[in-house]
Design an enzyme around this catalytic site. Sequence first.
Site, PDB file in Angstrom:
ATOM      1  N   ASN A 110       0.738  -7.568  11.534  1.00  0.00           N
ATOM      2  CA  ASN A 110      -0.642  -8.071  11.545  1.00  0.00           C
ATOM      3  C   ASN A 110      -0.692  -9.493  11.013  1.00  0.00           C
ATOM      4  O   ASN A 110       0.078  -9.848  10.111  1.00  0.00           O
ATOM      5  CB  ASN A 110      -1.546  -7.239  10.620  1.00  0.00           C
ATOM      6  CG  ASN A 110      -1.742  -5.818  11.109  1.00  0.00           C
ATOM      7  OD1 ASN A 110      -1.753  -5.552  12.307  1.00  0.00           O
ATOM      8  ND2 ASN A 110      -1.900  -4.890  10.176  1.00  0.00           N
ATOM      9  N   GLU A 158       0.677   2.738  11.188  1.00  0.00           N
ATOM     10  CA  GLU A 158      -0.156   1.727  11.866  1.00  0.00           C
ATOM     11  C   GLU A 158       0.257   1.544  13.326  1.00  0.00           C
ATOM     12  O   GLU A 158      -0.228   0.634  13.987  1.00  0.00           O
ATOM     13  CB  GLU A 158      -0.098   0.387  11.113  1.00  0.00           C
ATOM     14  CG  GLU A 158      -0.849   0.439   9.796  1.00  0.00           C
ATOM     15  CD  GLU A 158      -0.938  -0.899   9.085  1.00  0.00           C
ATOM     16  OE1 GLU A 158      -1.795  -1.030   8.198  1.00  0.00           O
ATOM     17  OE2 GLU A 158      -0.132  -1.816   9.385  1.00  0.00           O
ATOM     18  N   GLY A 164       0.517   3.048  -8.435  1.00  0.00           N
ATOM     19  CA  GLY A 164       0.114   1.732  -8.920  1.00  0.00           C
ATOM     20  C   GLY A 164       0.668   1.486 -10.308  1.00  0.00           C
ATOM     21  O   GLY A 164       1.854   1.703 -10.582  1.00  0.00           O
ATOM     22  N   GLY A 205       3.019   3.910 -12.178  1.00  0.00           N
ATOM     23  CA  GLY A 205       4.406   4.169 -11.805  1.00  0.00           C
ATOM     24  C   GLY A 205       4.533   5.052 -10.576  1.00  0.00           C
ATOM     25  O   GLY A 205       3.697   5.004  -9.682  1.00  0.00           O
ATOM     26  N   ALA A 207       0.380  -5.311  -0.400  1.00  0.00           N
ATOM     27  CA  ALA A 207       1.811  -5.214  -0.065  1.00  0.00           C
ATOM     28  C   ALA A 207       2.699  -4.807  -1.240  1.00  0.00           C
ATOM     29  O   ALA A 207       3.928  -4.842  -1.121  1.00  0.00           O
ATOM     30  CB  ALA A 207       2.350  -6.505   0.570  1.00  0.00           C
ATOM     31  N   ALA A 208       2.117  -4.388  -2.360  1.00  0.00           N
ATOM     32  CA  ALA A 208       2.955  -3.896  -3.467  1.00  0.00           C
ATOM     33  C   ALA A 208       3.693  -2.633  -3.031  1.00  0.00           C
ATOM     34  O   ALA A 208       4.903  -2.483  -3.268  1.00  0.00           O
ATOM     35  CB  ALA A 208       2.102  -3.615  -4.695  1.00  0.00           C
ATOM     36  N   GLY A 209       2.977  -1.727  -2.374  1.00  0.00           N
ATOM     37  CA  GLY A 209       3.616  -0.506  -1.875  1.00  0.00           C
ATOM     38  C   GLY A 209       4.679  -0.830  -0.835  1.00  0.00           C
ATOM     39  O   GLY A 209       5.749  -0.211  -0.809  1.00  0.00           O
ATOM     40  N   ASP A 210       4.383  -1.798   0.026  1.00  0.00           N
ATOM     41  CA  ASP A 210       5.365  -2.189   1.056  1.00  0.00           C
ATOM     42  C   ASP A 210       6.616  -2.769   0.411  1.00  0.00           C
ATOM     43  O   ASP A 210       7.737  -2.535   0.880  1.00  0.00           O
ATOM     44  CB  ASP A 210       4.746  -3.232   2.001  1.00  0.00           C
ATOM     45  CG  ASP A 210       3.537  -2.690   2.743  1.00  0.00           C
ATOM     46  OD1 ASP A 210       3.483  -1.470   2.982  1.00  0.00           O
ATOM     47  OD2 ASP A 210       2.647  -3.487   3.079  1.00  0.00           O
ATOM     48  N   ALA A 263       5.752  -8.532  -6.973  1.00  0.00           N
ATOM     49  CA  ALA A 263       4.833  -8.796  -5.854  1.00  0.00           C
ATOM     50  C   ALA A 263       3.371  -8.823  -6.306  1.00  0.00           C
ATOM     51  O   ALA A 263       2.582  -9.639  -5.814  1.00  0.00           O
ATOM     52  CB  ALA A 263       5.036  -7.759  -4.753  1.00  0.00           C
ATOM     53  N   ARG A 310       1.678 -12.107  -7.462  1.00  0.00           N
ATOM     54  CA  ARG A 310       1.547 -13.201  -6.495  1.00  0.00           C
ATOM     55  C   ARG A 310       0.532 -12.834  -5.427  1.00  0.00           C
ATOM     56  O   ARG A 310       0.337 -11.649  -5.148  1.00  0.00           O
ATOM     57  CB  ARG A 310       2.902 -13.456  -5.815  1.00  0.00           C
ATOM     58  CG  ARG A 310       4.000 -13.799  -6.794  1.00  0.00           C
ATOM     59  CD  ARG A 310       5.335 -13.856  -6.078  1.00  0.00           C
ATOM     60  NE  ARG A 310       6.391 -14.199  -7.009  1.00  0.00           N
ATOM     61  CZ  ARG A 310       7.680 -14.163  -6.702  1.00  0.00           C
ATOM     62  NH1 ARG A 310       8.074 -13.798  -5.504  1.00  0.00           N
ATOM     63  NH2 ARG A 310       8.574 -14.503  -7.595  1.00  0.00           N
TER      64      ARG A 310
HETATM   65  O1  RIB Z   1      -0.012  -2.887   3.066  1.00  0.00           O
HETATM   66  C1  RIB Z   1      -0.649  -4.135   3.212  1.00  0.00           C
HETATM   67  C2  RIB Z   1      -0.872  -4.413   4.676  1.00  0.00           C
HETATM   68  O2  RIB Z   1      -1.802  -3.486   5.182  1.00  0.00           O
HETATM   69  C3  RIB Z   1      -1.475  -5.775   4.960  1.00  0.00           C
HETATM   70  O3  RIB Z   1      -0.501  -6.779   5.115  1.00  0.00           O
HETATM   71  C4  RIB Z   1      -2.295  -5.512   6.198  1.00  0.00           C
HETATM   72  O4  RIB Z   1      -1.833  -6.169   7.352  1.00  0.00           O
HETATM   73  C5  RIB Z   1      -2.317  -4.000   6.379  1.00  0.00           C
HETATM   74  O5  RIB Z   1      -1.476  -3.585   7.387  1.00  0.00           O
END
Ligand code: RIB
Length: 308
Positions: A15, A144, A227, A230, A257-260, A290, A293
């Site tokens: 995205n 997604e 979160g 922990g 994007a912390a989880g990512d 992450a 920032r």
């Molecule tokens: O996990 C964060 C992401 O969720 C964002 O970057 C956004 O694009 C959504 O997909």
Amino acid sequence: MGEAMGRVTVVGSLNMDLVARAPRLPKPGETLAGHAFAQVAGGKGGNQAVAAARLGAQVAMIGCVGDDSNGATLKRSLEAEGIDCSALATSASAPTGVALIIVDDASQNAIVIVAGSNAEVTPASVEAQEGLLARADVIVCQLETPTDTVRAALAAGRRLQRTTILNPAPAARKLPPDWFPLIDYLIPNELEAATLSGVAIDTPEDARRAAQALKAKGVRNVIVTLGAQGVLALLDGEDEAGVHMPSPRVEAVDTTAAGDTFIGGFAAELARGSAVRDAIAFGQRAAAIAVTREGAQPSIPHRSEISA
Ligand code: RIB
């Protein structure tokens, strides 16, 4: 830690994130004045691929962008990370996916995604990439892209005896029962774990009950991210009570994007052969950076930034 790199293949979304910062999240019908705007590369699939690459893996991405400037920008940014984009398709008709994100002064976010070309990642397009899937030590999926596609990726991973990770995000409903035996690591956040298990989650103890309910459905391992609290991990062959691993304490400015980042770091570390608890701790240290920032992919740290 040795220098060997594992291989991670991500099947997922890309995205363009349109991010406004505002004092708080708006109420229905309300117009709020924001104080900053940024357009950055995102999408859960793209973020997890970038995280795995920056944190030490050789990464391939299976996905789809539109034939537009957002798509070109996202593809260029993956290539700049050394990610194999040979299986990144370009849709002739659908625009690149977008995410509208509001981040408030307490660092919480609200996100609306419009799938666009992410809806064109089909089961056939995944099955056509058997080589990339077979070469992967770890295959990572989220929700997604279309559900049939995610199932096809998980089923291919199981057939090819690869390690599979599903980040069930966003989780709007329960997963079909036949998915669970295809998943080696199910990694939901607390909201997703509550949706999938039916157990409301406020504390690590609630997360433990939700994880136990999900593991009983046939998943090998469940890791609930909480979160700042922990993670709660219920791991194959370990104590049925699971383990609560607290996060490093940091001052968060943006949790997008912390989880990512956690998942990409965990996958990269698992792919290079680390023990599961070490891979979790590594992902936690990366995610803790992450959140200090702004933005999705711009916030993801490199391996050299992670303390041992
Ligand atoms: O996990 C964060 C992401 O969720 C964002 O970057 C956004 O694009 C959504 O997909």
